[in-house]
Write an enzyme that holds these catalytic residues in place. Structure first.
Site, short mmCIF file in Angstrom:
data_model
loop_
_atom_site.label_atom_id
_atom_site.label_comp_id
_atom_site.label_asym_id
_atom_site.label_seq_id
_atom_site.Cartn_x
_atom_site.Cartn_y
_atom_site.Cartn_z
N PHE A 1 0.85 -1.18 0.00
CA PHE A 1 0.00 0.00 0.00
C PHE A 1 0.89 1.23 0.00
CE2 PHE A 1 -2.94 2.96 2.30
CZ PHE A 1 -4.01 2.88 1.42
N GLN B 1 18.67 -3.92 28.98
CA GLN B 1 19.41 -3.60 30.21
C GLN B 1 19.60 -4.85 31.07
OE1 GLN B 1 20.67 -0.69 30.55
NE2 GLN B 1 21.59 -0.99 32.56
N GLY C 1 22.45 -6.95 30.04
CA GLY C 1 23.81 -6.39 30.15
C GLY C 1 24.45 -6.29 28.77
N GLU D 1 2.43 3.57 10.39
CA GLU D 1 0.96 3.57 10.43
C GLU D 1 0.40 4.61 11.40
OE1 GLU D 1 -1.29 0.04 9.73
OE2 GLU D 1 0.46 -1.00 8.91
N SER E 1 3.09 8.45 17.03
CA SER E 1 2.43 8.61 18.34
C SER E 1 1.74 9.97 18.43
CB SER E 1 3.45 8.45 19.47
OG SER E 1 3.91 7.12 19.50
C1 LIG Z 1 9.99 0.75 7.91
C2 LIG Z 1 8.85 1.56 7.45
C3 LIG Z 1 7.79 0.97 6.78
C4 LIG Z 1 6.72 1.74 6.29
N1 LIG Z 1 5.74 1.15 5.54
C5 LIG Z 1 4.84 1.95 4.90
C6 LIG Z 1 3.91 1.39 3.95
O1 LIG Z 1 3.88 0.18 3.71
N2 LIG Z 1 3.06 2.25 3.31
C7 LIG Z 1 3.07 3.60 3.53
O2 LIG Z 1 2.30 4.31 2.89
N3 LIG Z 1 3.91 4.14 4.45
C8 LIG Z 1 4.80 3.36 5.12
N4 LIG Z 1 5.68 3.91 6.03
C9 LIG Z 1 5.63 5.35 6.28
C10 LIG Z 1 5.15 5.74 7.68
O3 LIG Z 1 3.78 5.46 7.81
C11 LIG Z 1 5.51 7.21 7.86
O4 LIG Z 1 6.91 7.29 8.00
C12 LIG Z 1 4.82 7.84 9.05
O5 LIG Z 1 3.43 7.93 8.82
C13 LIG Z 1 5.36 9.23 9.38
O6 LIG Z 1 5.40 10.03 8.24
P1 LIG Z 1 6.77 10.82 7.90
O7 LIG Z 1 7.88 9.85 7.94
O8 LIG Z 1 6.54 11.56 6.63
O9 LIG Z 1 6.95 11.83 9.08
P2 LIG Z 1 6.33 13.31 9.16
O10 LIG Z 1 4.90 13.27 8.84
O11 LIG Z 1 7.20 14.24 8.37
O12 LIG Z 1 6.50 13.63 10.69
C14 LIG Z 1 7.75 14.01 11.29
C15 LIG Z 1 7.49 14.26 12.78
O13 LIG Z 1 6.60 15.36 12.94
C16 LIG Z 1 5.50 14.96 13.73
N5 LIG Z 1 4.31 15.70 13.30
C17 LIG Z 1 3.82 15.84 12.04
N6 LIG Z 1 2.70 16.58 12.05
C18 LIG Z 1 2.47 16.90 13.34
C19 LIG Z 1 1.46 17.65 14.01
N7 LIG Z 1 0.44 18.22 13.34
N8 LIG Z 1 1.53 17.80 15.35
C20 LIG Z 1 2.54 17.23 16.04
N9 LIG Z 1 3.54 16.51 15.47
C21 LIG Z 1 3.49 16.35 14.14
C22 LIG Z 1 5.36 13.47 13.50
O14 LIG Z 1 4.62 12.84 14.53
C23 LIG Z 1 6.82 13.06 13.49
O15 LIG Z 1 7.31 12.94 14.79
C24 LIG Z 1 6.71 3.13 6.55
C25 LIG Z 1 7.75 3.73 7.28
C26 LIG Z 1 8.82 2.98 7.70
C27 LIG Z 1 9.95 3.67 8.42
#
Ligand SMILES: Cc1cc2nc3c(=O)[nH]c(=O)nc-3n(C[C@H](O)[C@H](O)[C@H](O)COP(=O)(O)OP(=O)(O)OC[C@H]3O[C@@H](n4cnc5c(N)ncnc54)[C@H](O)[C@@H]3O)c2cc1C
Length: 386
Positions: A123, A341, A344, A368, A371
């Site tokens: 997806f 932890q 060790g 997905e 937090s």
């Molecule tokens: C190993 C891996 C597998 C994945 N698999 C899939 C997949 O199969 N399909 C897919 O579509 N995606 C996938 N993802 C993507 C994943 O869902 C996204 O990385 C995630 O949703 C965060 O988006 P971003 O990396 O663009 O971070 P950003 O959206 O740029 O966020 C960066 C930081 O800002 C914070 N932030 C953003 N907006 C706000 C707000 N309004 N208020 C407070 N904090 C905020 C976020 O919480 C985060 O801490 C995958 C990611 C990884 C690392």
């Protein structure tokens, strides 16, 4: 309300527990170390019917539901998260959109092979410029009236299961028009692997989930039939929000499994390892740490089972899914840190499962829905959104 498992689910739990211990545990370290996708284990998971757990038998599924999927994910992740996320993404992100939104022809075409694990689905929502803000999608798709085909252009990043030898399709979200207010109309479109112009980058080098497949995808004038539209044109945003709500329950079950795996390994090690003439587990400091870890894993289990029960009963579950995902991912990171932890120096060695769990835990607070996004959803459900 009873969150104990029915006899059928308990039998499924035991079967997957046995598989995780007998088949996954002895082999996965090697795959993980070499960043290899564990085809033989995934094939076996397919033979067991795990990829078809929540789908009806008429499509080759097992006729179960999200509770069954969660039970399987929890048991797999107690031992290893790469295989668990391969299953989670294959079912929740790969096959479920086709089951929920596909036409009968699309279901018949894809689900039987997805359910047996013969092929994997992916997806593609996240893009290099935005994951949390999924409405900011830049990938576009337009209909070419001459050929009745979608022409897709754009880039997706971090897409799980998208580049394996058995990946059959990626469902991508794309802007297919504009609303009267200028906002994007987002739709979902099925792109079969191997379609010309659809390229898959080399696997990322990741901190964890090293035996799972994650890639960047690019689409350059990719043409697929108009009939590959999944669901209604312009409804893609609403569709994937639902898909992600359900997926959060699955990730919460997976996180619970990792948290429980940390308890399992810590109890074992605390009995074996001696310091100052007695097992380290004889120290109250270690006992209390493990007791707290068990408390957290247990509570996380109640949370994901509660959300799954609501989903299965057809009741609202959005808030409960977000709570379960937020809590279970937070405590998975806690438990992984504490288990390391307790081990060790050995906890820092990759040959110990807790080292793998520590590396695999962090992504649970990100994938997905981060937090922060879960907190936004919970606050909105409480009527606090601005
Ligand atoms: C190993 C891996 C597998 C994945 N698999 C899939 C997949 O199969 N399909 C897919 O579509 N995606 C996938 N993802 C993507 C994943 O869902 C996204 O990385 C995630 O949703 C965060 O988006 P971003 O990396 O663009 O971070 P950003 O959206 O740029 O966020 C960066 C930081 O800002 C914070 N932030 C953003 N907006 C706000 C707000 N309004 N208020 C407070 N904090 C905020 C976020 O919480 C985060 O801490 C995958 C990611 C990884 C690392």
């Amino acid at each position: 309300m009873d969150h104990r498992l029915s006899p059928e689910l308990e039998e499924l739990r035991r079967t997957v527990e046995e598989f995780a211990h007998d088949v996954v545990a002895p082999k996965i370290g090697e795959f993980y170390e070499h960043h290899e996708f564990p085809y033989e284990i995934v094939r076996e998971m397919g033979r067991m019917g795990l990829f078809g757990l929540p789908f009806p038998e008429e499509y080759g599924g097992m006729g179960g539901d999200y509770l069954a999927l969660g039970v399987a994910l929890e048991e797999l992740a107690r031992v290893d998260s790469s295989v668990a996320i391969t299953l989670e993404a294959g079912v929740s992100l790969g096959a479920m959109p086709i089951f929920l939104y596909g036409t009968e022809a699309q279901r018949q075409e894809w689900l039987p092979r997805l359910c047996t694990g013969e092929i994997l689905g992916a997806f593609g929502l996240t893009e290099p410029d935005g994951g949390s803000d999924a409405g900011a999608t830049r990938t576009t798709a337009r209909i070419d009236p001459a050929t009745d085909e979608w022409v897709i252009n754009g880039t997706k990043c971090f897409i799980t299961n998208s580049g394996t030898d058995i990946t059959g399709l990626v469902t991508v979200t794309a802007v297919t028009g504009r609303k009267p207010d200028g906002g994007p109309r987002i739709s979902s479109i099925i792109v079969p692997s191997g379609t010309p112009g659809f390229s898959v980058a080399a696997p990322y080098s990741k901190v964890g989930w090293n035996a799972s497949d994650t890639r960047e995808l690019s689409f350059s004038d990719v043409r697929v039939p108009a009939a590959n539209l999944l669901g209604e044109e312009g409804r893609g945003y609403a569709q994937f929000l639902r898909i992600l709500d359900e997926g959060r329950i699955a990730i919460a079950a997976l996180a619970t499994g990792l948290a429980q795996g940390c308890v399992d390994e810590s109890v074992k090690y605390a009995k074996e390892r001696h310091a100052f003439g007695r097992p380290i587990g004889a120290n109250q400091a270690i006992q209390f740490k493990i007791a707290d870890m068990e408390m957290k894993a247990h509570t996380a289990r109640l949370a994901w089972r509660d959300a799954a029960s609501r989903l299965v009963a057809g009741e609202p579950f959005k808030k409960e899914a977000a709570l379960a995902k937020l809590y279970s991912s937070t405590i998975a990171v806690d438990n992984a840190r504490d288990a390391t932890q307790i081990h060790g120096g050995y906890g820092f060695m990759n040959e110990y499962p807790v080292a793998r769990m520590w590396r695999d835990s962090k992504i649970l607070e990100i994938g997905e829905g981060t937090s922060e996004v879960q907190r936004m959803l919970i606050a909105r459900e409480l009527g606090l959104a601005g």
